[in-house]
Design a protein around this motif. Structure first.
Motif, short mmCIF file in Angstrom:
data_model
loop_
_atom_site.label_atom_id
_atom_site.label_comp_id
_atom_site.label_asym_id
_atom_site.label_seq_id
_atom_site.Cartn_x
_atom_site.Cartn_y
_atom_site.Cartn_z
N SER A 144 0.89 -0.87 -0.42
CA SER A 144 0.21 0.01 0.34
C SER A 144 0.54 1.53 0.00
O SER A 144 1.67 0.85 0.34
CB SER A 144 -1.41 0.19 1.09
OG SER A 144 -0.05 0.17 2.74
N GLU A 204 0.62 3.48 2.10
CA GLU A 204 0.08 4.36 2.82
C GLU A 204 1.09 3.48 4.10
O GLU A 204 2.76 4.30 4.86
CB GLU A 204 -0.79 4.01 4.23
CG GLU A 204 -0.73 4.58 5.24
CD GLU A 204 -2.38 3.82 6.73
OE1 GLU A 204 -2.43 3.76 7.18
OE2 GLU A 204 -3.23 2.89 5.84
N ARG A 258 4.54 5.19 3.53
CA ARG A 258 4.82 7.01 3.62
C ARG A 258 5.22 6.84 5.07
O ARG A 258 6.35 6.70 5.51
CB ARG A 258 3.47 7.97 3.08
CG ARG A 258 3.53 9.31 4.01
CD ARG A 258 2.60 10.43 3.87
NE ARG A 258 2.77 10.43 2.60
CZ ARG A 258 2.17 10.43 1.25
NH1 ARG A 258 1.18 9.83 1.17
NH2 ARG A 258 2.46 11.29 0.13
N ARG A 277 -10.80 5.47 -7.31
CA ARG A 277 -9.18 5.83 -5.89
C ARG A 277 -8.72 4.83 -6.24
O ARG A 277 -7.48 3.46 -5.73
CB ARG A 277 -10.17 5.77 -4.27
CG ARG A 277 -11.31 5.78 -4.05
CD ARG A 277 -11.09 5.16 -2.45
NE ARG A 277 -10.07 6.22 -1.60
CZ ARG A 277 -9.29 5.11 -0.89
NH1 ARG A 277 -9.37 4.28 -1.57
NH2 ARG A 277 -8.32 6.32 -0.56
N PRO A 312 -5.65 4.58 -4.72
CA PRO A 312 -4.50 3.50 -3.65
C PRO A 312 -4.98 2.13 -3.51
O PRO A 312 -4.81 1.59 -3.16
CB PRO A 312 -5.10 4.59 -2.01
CG PRO A 312 -5.55 5.12 -3.00
CD PRO A 312 -6.04 6.33 -4.05
N ASP A 330 -7.89 10.74 -4.98
CA ASP A 330 -7.92 10.28 -3.67
C ASP A 330 -6.18 10.20 -4.24
O ASP A 330 -5.28 9.12 -3.83
CB ASP A 330 -8.13 9.69 -2.90
CG ASP A 330 -9.08 9.47 -2.09
OD1 ASP A 330 -9.53 10.57 -2.04
OD2 ASP A 330 -9.38 8.45 -1.95
N ASP A 385 -3.43 12.31 -4.14
CA ASP A 385 -2.44 12.59 -3.26
C ASP A 385 -1.99 11.20 -2.03
O ASP A 385 -1.24 11.55 -0.66
CB ASP A 385 -2.42 13.47 -2.50
CG ASP A 385 -2.05 15.19 -3.42
OD1 ASP A 385 -1.18 14.98 -4.45
OD2 ASP A 385 -3.01 15.60 -3.90
N HIS A 386 -2.87 10.15 -1.69
CA HIS A 386 -2.24 9.74 -0.97
C HIS A 386 -1.64 8.75 -1.33
O HIS A 386 -0.64 7.81 -0.80
CB HIS A 386 -3.50 8.32 -0.91
CG HIS A 386 -5.06 8.97 -0.38
ND1 HIS A 386 -5.55 8.46 0.65
CD2 HIS A 386 -5.51 9.74 0.38
CE1 HIS A 386 -6.35 8.94 1.12
NE2 HIS A 386 -6.33 9.98 0.78
N THR A 423 2.76 8.31 -3.30
CA THR A 423 3.89 8.73 -2.47
C THR A 423 4.68 9.71 -3.73
O THR A 423 4.63 9.04 -4.83
CB THR A 423 4.54 8.32 -1.30
OG1 THR A 423 5.82 7.13 -2.61
CG2 THR A 423 3.94 7.05 -0.19
N ASP A 454 7.66 14.96 0.83
CA ASP A 454 6.60 15.32 1.50
C ASP A 454 6.90 16.26 2.06
O ASP A 454 5.45 17.50 2.07
CB ASP A 454 6.20 13.92 2.84
CG ASP A 454 5.39 12.86 2.04
OD1 ASP A 454 4.69 13.67 1.20
OD2 ASP A 454 5.63 12.39 3.09
#
Length: 415
Positions: free
Chosen positions: A25, A27, A30, A239, A241, A306, A308-309, A311, A359
Protein backbone atom coordinates in the motif's frame (compact mmCIF):
# COMPACT_ATOMS: atom_id res chain seq x y z
CA UNK A 1 -13.59 0.16 -5.94
CA UNK A 2 -12.53 -2.28 -3.26
CA UNK A 3 -8.89 -2.47 -2.20
CA UNK A 4 -9.12 -6.26 -2.51
CA UNK A 5 -8.95 -7.18 -6.18
CA UNK A 6 -12.29 -8.54 -7.27
CA UNK A 7 -12.13 -11.58 -9.47
CA UNK A 8 -9.50 -13.33 -7.38
CA UNK A 9 -11.84 -14.97 -4.90
CA UNK A 10 -12.76 -17.82 -7.21
CA UNK A 11 -9.15 -18.82 -7.87
CA UNK A 12 -8.74 -20.80 -4.66
CA UNK A 13 -6.21 -18.28 -3.43
CA UNK A 14 -5.70 -17.72 0.30
CA UNK A 15 -6.16 -14.18 1.57
CA UNK A 16 -2.81 -12.45 2.07
CA UNK A 17 -1.47 -12.34 5.60
CA UNK A 18 -2.53 -9.07 7.19
CA UNK A 19 1.03 -7.85 7.87
CA UNK A 20 2.11 -8.59 4.30
CA UNK A 21 -1.05 -7.06 2.86
CA UNK A 22 -0.44 -3.83 4.73
CA UNK A 23 2.98 -3.51 3.10
CA UNK A 24 1.30 -3.54 -0.31
CA UNK A 25 0.00 0.00 0.00
CA UNK A 26 1.01 3.62 -0.43
CA UNK A 27 0.30 4.23 3.25
CA UNK A 28 2.96 1.69 4.19
CA UNK A 29 5.46 3.41 1.90
CA UNK A 30 4.84 6.76 3.55
CA UNK A 31 4.82 5.58 7.18
CA UNK A 32 7.95 3.41 6.90
CA UNK A 33 9.88 6.08 5.00
CA UNK A 34 8.98 8.62 7.67
CA UNK A 35 10.23 6.12 10.27
CA UNK A 36 13.64 6.39 8.60
CA UNK A 37 13.37 10.18 8.46
CA UNK A 38 12.57 10.28 12.18
CA UNK A 39 15.77 8.33 12.85
CA UNK A 40 17.66 10.74 10.60
CA UNK A 41 16.32 13.70 12.56
CA UNK A 42 17.73 12.03 15.70
CA UNK A 43 21.03 11.49 13.83
CA UNK A 44 20.76 7.76 14.36
CA UNK A 45 21.25 6.47 10.83
CA UNK A 46 24.28 4.45 9.81
CA UNK A 47 24.89 5.72 6.30
CA UNK A 48 23.50 9.25 5.89
CA UNK A 49 23.10 12.46 7.84
CA UNK A 50 20.11 14.73 7.31
CA UNK A 51 20.51 18.52 7.14
CA UNK A 52 17.00 20.02 7.35
CA UNK A 53 18.28 23.57 6.93
CA UNK A 54 19.01 22.74 3.29
CA UNK A 55 15.31 22.18 2.56
CA UNK A 56 14.84 25.94 2.19
CA UNK A 57 17.51 26.16 -0.52
CA UNK A 58 16.21 23.10 -2.36
CA UNK A 59 12.62 24.33 -2.21
CA UNK A 60 13.67 27.69 -3.67
CA UNK A 61 15.58 25.99 -6.46
CA UNK A 62 12.70 23.64 -7.26
CA UNK A 63 10.21 26.52 -7.27
CA UNK A 64 12.49 28.44 -9.65
CA UNK A 65 12.74 25.36 -11.86
CA UNK A 66 8.94 25.10 -11.97
CA UNK A 67 8.56 28.77 -12.89
CA UNK A 68 11.13 28.43 -15.66
CA UNK A 69 9.53 25.33 -17.15
CA UNK A 70 5.90 26.29 -16.56
CA UNK A 71 5.63 30.10 -16.27
CA UNK A 72 1.84 29.97 -16.01
CA UNK A 73 2.10 27.23 -13.34
CA UNK A 74 -0.11 24.92 -15.42
CA UNK A 75 1.98 21.91 -14.39
CA UNK A 76 1.03 18.53 -15.84
CA UNK A 77 1.27 15.45 -13.62
CA UNK A 78 4.34 13.23 -13.54
CA UNK A 79 3.50 10.44 -15.94
CA UNK A 80 4.93 8.35 -18.75
CA UNK A 81 2.70 10.39 -21.06
CA UNK A 82 5.02 13.36 -20.73
CA UNK A 83 7.73 11.33 -22.48
CA UNK A 84 5.33 10.14 -25.16
CA UNK A 85 4.11 13.69 -25.78
CA UNK A 86 7.70 14.89 -26.21
CA UNK A 87 8.00 12.21 -28.90
CA UNK A 88 4.87 13.51 -30.63
CA UNK A 89 2.61 10.63 -29.49
CA UNK A 90 -0.44 11.89 -27.62
CA UNK A 91 -3.23 10.11 -25.83
CA UNK A 92 -6.10 9.92 -28.30
CA UNK A 93 -8.64 12.54 -27.22
CA UNK A 94 -12.13 11.46 -26.30
CA UNK A 95 -14.99 13.73 -27.32
CA UNK A 96 -18.32 14.22 -25.54
CA UNK A 97 -20.06 12.78 -28.58
CA UNK A 98 -18.12 9.50 -28.33
CA UNK A 99 -20.10 6.57 -27.04
CA UNK A 100 -18.96 4.67 -23.95
CA UNK A 101 -17.39 1.86 -25.96
CA UNK A 102 -15.33 4.26 -28.07
CA UNK A 103 -14.03 5.95 -24.94
CA UNK A 104 -13.32 2.59 -23.35
CA UNK A 105 -11.28 1.48 -26.36
CA UNK A 106 -9.22 4.67 -26.19
CA UNK A 107 -8.47 3.80 -22.58
CA UNK A 108 -7.68 0.14 -23.37
CA UNK A 109 -5.16 1.06 -26.07
CA UNK A 110 -3.51 3.63 -23.83
CA UNK A 111 -3.21 1.04 -21.04
CA UNK A 112 -1.85 -1.49 -23.54
CA UNK A 113 0.96 0.95 -24.27
CA UNK A 114 1.72 2.54 -20.94
CA UNK A 115 1.97 -0.51 -18.67
CA UNK A 116 4.75 -2.29 -20.60
CA UNK A 117 6.53 1.02 -21.12
CA UNK A 118 6.57 1.79 -17.40
CA UNK A 119 7.62 -1.73 -16.47
CA UNK A 120 10.53 -1.47 -18.92
CA UNK A 121 11.60 1.88 -17.48
CA UNK A 122 14.14 0.76 -14.92
CA UNK A 123 17.63 2.23 -15.12
CA UNK A 124 19.12 1.81 -18.61
CA UNK A 125 22.70 2.45 -17.54
CA UNK A 126 25.01 5.26 -18.65
CA UNK A 127 26.21 3.66 -21.92
CA UNK A 128 22.92 2.79 -23.62
CA UNK A 129 21.25 5.10 -26.12
CA UNK A 130 18.43 4.91 -28.62
CA UNK A 131 18.48 6.54 -32.04
CA UNK A 132 15.03 7.82 -32.91
CA UNK A 133 14.50 8.74 -36.57
CA UNK A 134 12.71 11.99 -35.67
CA UNK A 135 14.26 12.99 -32.38
CA UNK A 136 17.86 11.89 -32.64
CA UNK A 137 19.84 10.14 -29.92
CA UNK A 138 17.97 9.63 -26.66
CA UNK A 139 19.23 8.13 -23.41
CA UNK A 140 17.91 6.88 -20.10
CA UNK A 141 14.17 7.28 -19.49
CA UNK A 142 13.50 9.22 -22.70
CA UNK A 143 15.27 6.58 -24.74
CA UNK A 144 13.40 3.77 -23.02
CA UNK A 145 10.13 5.59 -23.71
CA UNK A 146 10.96 5.88 -27.41
CA UNK A 147 12.05 2.23 -27.65
CA UNK A 148 8.97 0.91 -25.84
CA UNK A 149 6.76 3.11 -28.02
CA UNK A 150 8.39 1.61 -31.11
CA UNK A 151 7.84 -1.88 -29.70
CA UNK A 152 4.13 -1.15 -29.25
CA UNK A 153 3.38 0.78 -32.44
CA UNK A 154 5.29 -1.81 -34.46
CA UNK A 155 2.87 -4.50 -33.32
CA UNK A 156 5.50 -6.19 -31.17
CA UNK A 157 3.03 -6.75 -28.31
CA UNK A 158 -0.04 -7.71 -30.36
CA UNK A 159 -1.17 -11.25 -31.17
CA UNK A 160 -3.49 -9.91 -33.89
CA UNK A 161 -1.73 -8.88 -37.13
CA UNK A 162 -4.80 -6.90 -38.12
CA UNK A 163 -4.77 -4.88 -34.87
CA UNK A 164 -1.17 -3.99 -33.97
CA UNK A 165 -1.96 -1.38 -31.29
CA UNK A 166 -2.74 -3.72 -28.42
CA UNK A 167 -0.93 -5.85 -25.86
CA UNK A 168 -1.91 -9.50 -25.63
CA UNK A 169 -0.77 -12.09 -23.12
CA UNK A 170 -0.03 -14.55 -25.91
CA UNK A 171 2.50 -12.21 -27.47
CA UNK A 172 4.02 -11.08 -24.18
CA UNK A 173 4.68 -14.70 -23.27
CA UNK A 174 6.82 -15.05 -26.41
CA UNK A 175 9.06 -12.04 -25.76
CA UNK A 176 12.74 -12.95 -25.76
CA UNK A 177 16.02 -11.16 -25.24
CA UNK A 178 16.98 -11.10 -28.93
CA UNK A 179 13.73 -9.55 -30.18
CA UNK A 180 13.81 -6.96 -27.40
CA UNK A 181 17.45 -6.16 -28.15
CA UNK A 182 16.58 -5.59 -31.82
CA UNK A 183 13.87 -3.03 -31.04
CA UNK A 184 15.87 -1.38 -28.25
CA UNK A 185 19.00 -1.26 -30.45
CA UNK A 186 20.95 -2.97 -27.69
CA UNK A 187 24.13 -4.95 -28.23
CA UNK A 188 27.75 -5.30 -27.24
CA UNK A 189 28.50 -1.78 -28.44
CA UNK A 190 25.32 -0.34 -26.92
CA UNK A 191 24.71 -2.27 -23.68
CA UNK A 192 21.32 -1.97 -21.99
CA UNK A 193 21.39 -2.84 -18.30
CA UNK A 194 19.15 -5.81 -17.46
CA UNK A 195 18.14 -6.63 -21.04
CA UNK A 196 17.61 -10.32 -20.26
CA UNK A 197 15.66 -9.48 -17.11
CA UNK A 198 13.42 -7.04 -18.98
CA UNK A 199 12.53 -9.69 -21.57
CA UNK A 200 11.84 -12.20 -18.81
CA UNK A 201 9.65 -9.63 -17.06
CA UNK A 202 7.46 -9.26 -20.16
CA UNK A 203 7.17 -13.04 -20.40
CA UNK A 204 6.09 -13.28 -16.78
CA UNK A 205 3.60 -10.47 -17.35
CA UNK A 206 1.98 -12.53 -20.09
CA UNK A 207 1.62 -15.47 -17.74
CA UNK A 208 0.12 -13.29 -15.02
CA UNK A 209 -2.51 -11.91 -17.39
CA UNK A 210 -3.53 -15.42 -18.40
CA UNK A 211 -3.79 -16.34 -14.72
CA UNK A 212 -6.37 -13.61 -14.05
CA UNK A 213 -9.15 -14.10 -16.62
CA UNK A 214 -11.67 -12.25 -14.43
CA UNK A 215 -9.54 -9.12 -14.86
CA UNK A 216 -7.89 -9.44 -18.26
CA UNK A 217 -10.40 -11.62 -20.12
CA UNK A 218 -9.97 -14.67 -22.35
CA UNK A 219 -7.86 -14.42 -24.41
CA UNK A 220 -6.07 -12.09 -22.05
CA UNK A 221 -5.47 -8.50 -23.10
CA UNK A 222 -3.72 -5.96 -20.88
CA UNK A 223 -6.10 -3.13 -21.79
CA UNK A 224 -9.03 -5.06 -20.34
CA UNK A 225 -7.81 -3.78 -16.98
CA UNK A 226 -9.86 -0.68 -17.79
CA UNK A 227 -13.11 -2.66 -17.80
CA UNK A 228 -12.28 -4.27 -14.46
CA UNK A 229 -11.50 -0.94 -12.80
CA UNK A 230 -14.60 0.65 -14.32
CA UNK A 231 -16.82 -2.20 -13.11
CA UNK A 232 -15.61 -1.70 -9.53
CA UNK A 233 -15.60 2.10 -9.52
CA UNK A 234 -18.03 3.90 -7.25
CA UNK A 235 -20.24 6.39 -9.13
CA UNK A 236 -17.61 6.64 -11.84
CA UNK A 237 -14.77 7.28 -9.39
CA UNK A 238 -11.77 5.01 -8.84
CA UNK A 239 -9.43 5.61 -5.90
CA UNK A 240 -5.73 5.76 -6.73
CA UNK A 241 -4.72 3.80 -3.59
CA UNK A 242 -7.12 1.01 -4.56
CA UNK A 243 -5.70 0.84 -8.07
CA UNK A 244 -2.22 0.60 -6.55
CA UNK A 245 -3.30 -2.19 -4.17
CA UNK A 246 -4.83 -4.09 -7.07
CA UNK A 247 -1.69 -3.81 -9.18
CA UNK A 248 0.62 -4.70 -6.30
CA UNK A 249 -1.22 -7.97 -5.77
CA UNK A 250 -1.41 -8.80 -9.47
CA UNK A 251 2.13 -7.74 -10.36
CA UNK A 252 3.87 -8.94 -7.19
CA UNK A 253 5.13 -12.18 -8.78
CA UNK A 254 6.74 -10.20 -11.62
CA UNK A 255 9.73 -9.14 -9.57
CA UNK A 256 12.48 -11.77 -9.21
CA UNK A 257 14.56 -12.39 -6.10
CA UNK A 258 12.59 -10.00 -3.92
CA UNK A 259 11.42 -10.21 -0.35
CA UNK A 260 8.30 -12.15 0.54
CA UNK A 261 6.33 -12.68 3.71
CA UNK A 262 4.15 -15.73 4.32
CA UNK A 263 4.36 -16.52 0.63
CA UNK A 264 3.26 -13.00 -0.41
CA UNK A 265 5.66 -11.21 -2.79
CA UNK A 266 6.42 -7.76 -1.36
CA UNK A 267 7.68 -6.29 -4.63
CA UNK A 268 9.89 -3.21 -4.38
CA UNK A 269 10.58 -3.49 -0.67
CA UNK A 270 13.75 -3.44 1.42
CA UNK A 271 14.81 -3.91 5.01
CA UNK A 272 16.00 -1.32 7.50
CA UNK A 273 16.29 -1.54 11.30
CA UNK A 274 14.81 1.94 11.83
CA UNK A 275 11.46 0.89 10.34
CA UNK A 276 8.72 -0.09 12.78
CA UNK A 277 8.61 -3.65 11.43
CA UNK A 278 11.96 -3.85 9.69
CA UNK A 279 10.46 -3.45 6.19
CA UNK A 280 10.52 -0.38 3.96
CA UNK A 281 8.34 -0.66 0.84
CA UNK A 282 8.78 1.79 -2.05
CA UNK A 283 6.76 0.36 -4.97
CA UNK A 284 8.41 2.92 -7.23
CA UNK A 285 7.56 1.44 -10.63
CA UNK A 286 4.05 0.44 -9.59
CA UNK A 287 3.27 3.85 -8.14
CA UNK A 288 4.59 5.51 -11.27
CA UNK A 289 2.38 3.13 -13.21
CA UNK A 290 -0.67 4.35 -11.28
CA UNK A 291 0.32 7.97 -11.94
CA UNK A 292 0.61 7.03 -15.63
CA UNK A 293 -2.77 5.28 -15.68
CA UNK A 294 -4.72 8.31 -14.48
CA UNK A 295 -4.98 9.97 -17.89
CA UNK A 296 -5.98 6.76 -19.75
CA UNK A 297 -8.64 5.98 -17.16
CA UNK A 298 -10.02 9.51 -17.36
CA UNK A 299 -10.03 9.31 -21.17
CA UNK A 300 -12.28 6.29 -20.72
CA UNK A 301 -14.74 8.31 -18.65
CA UNK A 302 -13.61 7.52 -15.11
CA UNK A 303 -12.52 10.00 -12.47
CA UNK A 304 -9.44 9.04 -10.44
CA UNK A 305 -9.53 10.41 -6.90
CA UNK A 306 -7.30 10.42 -3.81
CA UNK A 307 -4.16 10.65 -5.93
CA UNK A 308 -2.30 12.40 -3.13
CA UNK A 309 -2.50 9.25 -1.06
CA UNK A 310 0.31 8.04 -3.33
CA UNK A 311 3.85 9.06 -2.41
CA UNK A 312 6.76 10.62 -4.16
CA UNK A 313 8.96 8.22 -6.09
CA UNK A 314 12.13 6.78 -4.59
CA UNK A 315 14.33 7.14 -7.65
CA UNK A 316 17.75 8.53 -8.47
CA UNK A 317 16.81 12.02 -9.73
CA UNK A 318 14.70 12.91 -6.71
CA UNK A 319 17.21 11.30 -4.35
CA UNK A 320 20.18 12.71 -6.22
CA UNK A 321 18.83 16.23 -5.73
CA UNK A 322 19.03 15.77 -1.96
CA UNK A 323 22.62 14.55 -2.10
CA UNK A 324 23.88 17.06 -4.63
CA UNK A 325 22.34 20.01 -2.77
CA UNK A 326 23.55 18.89 0.63
CA UNK A 327 20.34 17.90 2.41
CA UNK A 328 21.89 14.44 2.71
CA UNK A 329 25.55 13.67 3.24
CA UNK A 330 27.17 10.25 3.36
CA UNK A 331 28.93 9.46 6.61
CA UNK A 332 31.55 7.61 4.58
CA UNK A 333 32.30 9.20 1.20
CA UNK A 334 33.43 5.83 -0.14
CA UNK A 335 29.74 4.94 -0.33
CA UNK A 336 29.39 7.33 -3.28
CA UNK A 337 32.47 6.01 -5.07
CA UNK A 338 31.22 2.51 -5.84
CA UNK A 339 27.89 1.17 -7.18
CA UNK A 340 25.69 -0.22 -4.41
CA UNK A 341 23.28 -3.20 -4.50
CA UNK A 342 19.67 -2.06 -4.76
CA UNK A 343 18.70 -3.98 -1.62
CA UNK A 344 21.59 -2.76 0.52
CA UNK A 345 20.80 -0.94 3.74
CA UNK A 346 22.49 2.22 2.43
CA UNK A 347 20.31 2.35 -0.70
CA UNK A 348 17.16 1.57 1.28
CA UNK A 349 18.08 4.41 3.63
CA UNK A 350 18.64 6.84 0.73
CA UNK A 351 15.41 5.91 -1.01
CA UNK A 352 13.37 6.17 2.21
CA UNK A 353 14.76 9.61 2.98
CA UNK A 354 13.92 10.65 -0.58
CA UNK A 355 10.24 9.75 -0.18
CA UNK A 356 9.95 11.49 3.20
CA UNK A 357 11.83 14.57 1.99
CA UNK A 358 9.48 14.94 -0.99
CA UNK A 359 6.60 15.30 1.47
CA UNK A 360 8.50 18.10 3.21
CA UNK A 361 9.50 19.75 -0.05
CA UNK A 362 5.98 19.77 -1.38
CA UNK A 363 4.79 22.13 1.35
CA UNK A 364 7.90 24.31 1.14
CA UNK A 365 7.67 24.64 -2.66
CA UNK A 366 3.95 25.41 -2.43
CA UNK A 367 4.73 28.32 -0.10
CA UNK A 368 7.20 29.74 -2.62
CA UNK A 369 4.75 29.49 -5.48
CA UNK A 370 2.23 31.37 -3.37
CA UNK A 371 -1.39 31.80 -4.34
CA UNK A 372 -0.76 31.95 -8.09
CA UNK A 373 -1.79 28.32 -8.52
CA UNK A 374 -5.48 27.65 -8.77
CA UNK A 375 -5.17 24.44 -6.71
CA UNK A 376 -2.61 23.15 -4.19
CA UNK A 377 0.52 21.63 -5.69
CA UNK A 378 0.08 17.88 -6.07
CA UNK A 379 2.89 15.39 -5.54
CA UNK A 380 2.70 14.47 -9.23
CA UNK A 381 3.12 18.16 -10.16
CA UNK A 382 6.01 18.62 -7.72
CA UNK A 383 7.92 15.78 -9.37
CA UNK A 384 7.08 16.69 -12.96
CA UNK A 385 7.52 20.42 -12.61
CA UNK A 386 10.43 20.50 -10.27
CA UNK A 387 12.28 17.80 -8.39
CA UNK A 388 12.99 15.43 -11.27
CA UNK A 389 14.15 18.18 -13.64
CA UNK A 390 16.05 19.92 -10.85
CA UNK A 391 17.78 16.68 -9.90
CA UNK A 392 18.86 16.13 -13.49
CA UNK A 393 20.12 19.71 -13.90
CA UNK A 394 22.16 19.62 -10.69
CA UNK A 395 23.65 16.24 -11.64
CA UNK A 396 24.66 17.58 -15.06
CA UNK A 397 26.50 20.47 -13.40
CA UNK A 398 28.17 18.23 -10.83
CA UNK A 399 29.33 15.42 -13.16
CA UNK A 400 30.14 15.50 -16.84
CA UNK A 401 27.97 12.49 -17.72
CA UNK A 402 25.07 13.62 -15.51
CA UNK A 403 25.01 10.38 -13.55
CA UNK A 404 23.43 10.42 -10.08
CA UNK A 405 25.70 10.99 -7.08
CA UNK A 406 25.04 7.47 -5.82
CA UNK A 407 24.95 4.66 -8.36
CA UNK A 408 22.83 1.58 -7.83
CA UNK A 409 23.48 -1.84 -9.32
CA UNK A 410 20.32 -2.49 -11.34
CA UNK A 411 18.85 -5.72 -12.70
CA UNK A 412 16.59 -3.76 -15.04
CA UNK A 413 13.57 -4.01 -12.73
CA UNK A 414 14.25 -1.31 -10.10
CA UNK A 415 14.89 2.45 -10.42
Amino acid sequence: MSSRPAGLEGQDRAAPDEAARQLLSAEAVRTRCHDIMAAAERDELTHFQWHPGKVVDIASYVAATIRQRFPNLAIPPHSRWRHFEALGYHLAPAHPSDDAESRAEVARRAIDLVIPSVLLDAGAGPQWHYRDPRHGTLTRSEGLAAASLALFTGGGLSADPGDPLRTDAERLSCCDEHSLARVFQAGADNPLVGLRERAALLCRLGGLLQGHPAIFGTPARLGNLFDHIAAHASHGCARAPDILALLLVILGPLWPNRLSQDGIALGDCGRHPASRDGYVPFHKLTQWLVYSLIEPLEAGGLRVVDTDHLTGLAEYRNGGLLLDMGALTARDRRLLAHPQPAGSEAVVEWRALTVAALDLLRGAVQQRLGSEQEAPLSMAQLMEGGTWAAGRAVAARARRDGRPPLNVLSDGTVF
